[in-house]
Motif scaffolding. Structure first.
Motif, PDB file in Angstrom:
ATOM      1  N   ARG A 144       0.839  -1.190   0.000  1.00  0.00           N
ATOM      2  CA  ARG A 144       0.000   0.000   0.000  1.00  0.00           C
ATOM      3  C   ARG A 144       0.875   1.241   0.000  1.00  0.00           C
ATOM      4  O   ARG A 144       1.990   1.227   0.496  1.00  0.00           O
ATOM      5  CB  ARG A 144      -0.875  -0.014   1.254  1.00  0.00           C
ATOM      6  N   VAL A 145       0.360   2.339  -0.578  1.00  0.00           N
ATOM      7  CA  VAL A 145       1.049   3.631  -0.584  1.00  0.00           C
ATOM      8  C   VAL A 145       0.279   4.566   0.335  1.00  0.00           C
ATOM      9  O   VAL A 145      -0.937   4.659   0.263  1.00  0.00           O
ATOM     10  CB  VAL A 145       1.119   4.233  -2.003  1.00  0.00           C
ATOM     11  N   GLU A 146       1.005   5.259   1.218  1.00  0.00           N
ATOM     12  CA  GLU A 146       0.389   6.231   2.115  1.00  0.00           C
ATOM     13  C   GLU A 146       1.113   7.558   1.952  1.00  0.00           C
ATOM     14  O   GLU A 146       2.334   7.603   1.940  1.00  0.00           O
ATOM     15  CB  GLU A 146       0.510   5.739   3.556  1.00  0.00           C
ATOM     16  N   LEU A 147       0.354   8.625   1.834  1.00  0.00           N
ATOM     17  CA  LEU A 147       0.922   9.960   1.650  1.00  0.00           C
ATOM     18  C   LEU A 147       0.608  10.814   2.868  1.00  0.00           C
ATOM     19  O   LEU A 147      -0.542  10.946   3.264  1.00  0.00           O
ATOM     20  CB  LEU A 147       0.350  10.625   0.392  1.00  0.00           C
ATOM     21  N   VAL A 200      -0.815   9.835  -4.959  1.00  0.00           N
ATOM     22  CA  VAL A 200      -0.867   8.453  -4.469  1.00  0.00           C
ATOM     23  C   VAL A 200      -1.080   7.487  -5.629  1.00  0.00           C
ATOM     24  O   VAL A 200      -0.442   6.435  -5.698  1.00  0.00           O
ATOM     25  CB  VAL A 200      -1.967   8.300  -3.396  1.00  0.00           C
ATOM     26  N   LEU A 240       2.209   7.170  -7.605  1.00  0.00           N
ATOM     27  CA  LEU A 240       3.180   6.366  -6.867  1.00  0.00           C
ATOM     28  C   LEU A 240       2.806   4.884  -6.901  1.00  0.00           C
ATOM     29  O   LEU A 240       3.657   4.022  -7.101  1.00  0.00           O
ATOM     30  CB  LEU A 240       3.275   6.830  -5.410  1.00  0.00           C
ATOM     31  N   ALA A 241       1.536   4.590  -6.689  1.00  0.00           N
ATOM     32  CA  ALA A 241       1.091   3.200  -6.711  1.00  0.00           C
ATOM     33  C   ALA A 241       1.301   2.580  -8.087  1.00  0.00           C
ATOM     34  O   ALA A 241       1.739   1.431  -8.206  1.00  0.00           O
ATOM     35  CB  ALA A 241      -0.385   3.118  -6.309  1.00  0.00           C
ATOM     36  N   LEU A 262       5.029   1.877  -8.585  1.00  0.00           N
ATOM     37  CA  LEU A 262       5.510   0.760  -7.773  1.00  0.00           C
ATOM     38  C   LEU A 262       4.739  -0.528  -8.035  1.00  0.00           C
ATOM     39  O   LEU A 262       4.955  -1.529  -7.357  1.00  0.00           O
ATOM     40  CB  LEU A 262       5.411   1.121  -6.289  1.00  0.00           C
ATOM     41  N   THR A 267      -4.215   0.568  -6.350  1.00  0.00           N
ATOM     42  CA  THR A 267      -4.497   1.961  -6.023  1.00  0.00           C
ATOM     43  C   THR A 267      -5.480   2.095  -4.874  1.00  0.00           C
ATOM     44  O   THR A 267      -5.478   3.089  -4.174  1.00  0.00           O
ATOM     45  CB  THR A 267      -5.055   2.712  -7.250  1.00  0.00           C
ATOM     46  N   PHE A 277       4.409   1.783   1.976  1.00  0.00           N
ATOM     47  CA  PHE A 277       5.375   2.752   1.454  1.00  0.00           C
ATOM     48  C   PHE A 277       4.830   4.117   1.834  1.00  0.00           C
ATOM     49  O   PHE A 277       3.832   4.566   1.302  1.00  0.00           O
ATOM     50  CB  PHE A 277       5.500   2.608  -0.066  1.00  0.00           C
ATOM     51  N   ARG A 278       5.475   4.784   2.796  1.00  0.00           N
ATOM     52  CA  ARG A 278       4.989   6.055   3.308  1.00  0.00           C
ATOM     53  C   ARG A 278       5.862   7.183   2.769  1.00  0.00           C
ATOM     54  O   ARG A 278       7.070   7.174   2.937  1.00  0.00           O
ATOM     55  CB  ARG A 278       5.013   6.055   4.835  1.00  0.00           C
TER      56      ARG A 278
END
Length: 147
Positions: free
Chosen positions: A39-42, A58, A61-62, A65, A69, A82-83
């Motif tokens: 997961r991507v966290e902003l 976000v 980035l997702a 990588l 989403t 992934f922060r």
């Protein structure tokens, strides 16, 4: 009398240290490929950034990588996140046009060129050499401005 290799010893030690650090450190992409995130966290504190812009960042980035989403595809087991933390403010220079960019670049180049002959107390520093260096710096700044 110093041997020639004694003068280069600190340089060799520094080169060896840089080589060891370069081999030992991983790039972030390599670490993410070895153990991928789920997961991507902003986390952002940028003034003026809208929620829509956050979602776009976000999503990009997702996509980059190769991550989902949305967070609905998560499992119950441990999740690696992934922060990314963004902070700051919008760029003040964003609205500046090409003309003012070239003008600022030319002025900074001329100033740097004018000061260059006097750096370090150069023996050959005269008003004429400062003027030539200022003109050269200005022309280089003018050429660099549009870039």
């Amino acid at each position: 009398m110093d041997a020639p290799y004694n003068r280069s010893l600190p340089l060799l030690v520094l080169m060896g240290l840089c080589l060891a650090l370069g081999i030992a450190c991983k790039r972030p992409e390599t670490a993410i490929r070895e153990r991928p995130a789920q997961r991507v966290e902003l986390v952002q504190t940028v003034k003026g950034m809208t929620p829509e812009e956050e979602r776009v960042v976000v999503a990009q980035l997702a996509e980059g990588l190769s991550l989902p989403t949305d967070s609905s595809e998560q499992t119950a087991e441990s999740i690696r996140v992934f922060r990314l933390t963004l902070s700051g403010r919008p760029d003040r220079m964003m609205g500046r046009g090409l003309g003012s960019t070239c003008l600022v670049s030319t002025g900074l180049g001329a100033l740097a060129g004018a000061l260059l002959p006097g750096v370090g107390g150069a023996v050959w520093a005269t008003w004429r050499s400062a003027a030539i260096a200022a003109g050269t710096g200005g022309l280089l700044g003018l050429g660099y401005g549009p870039i």
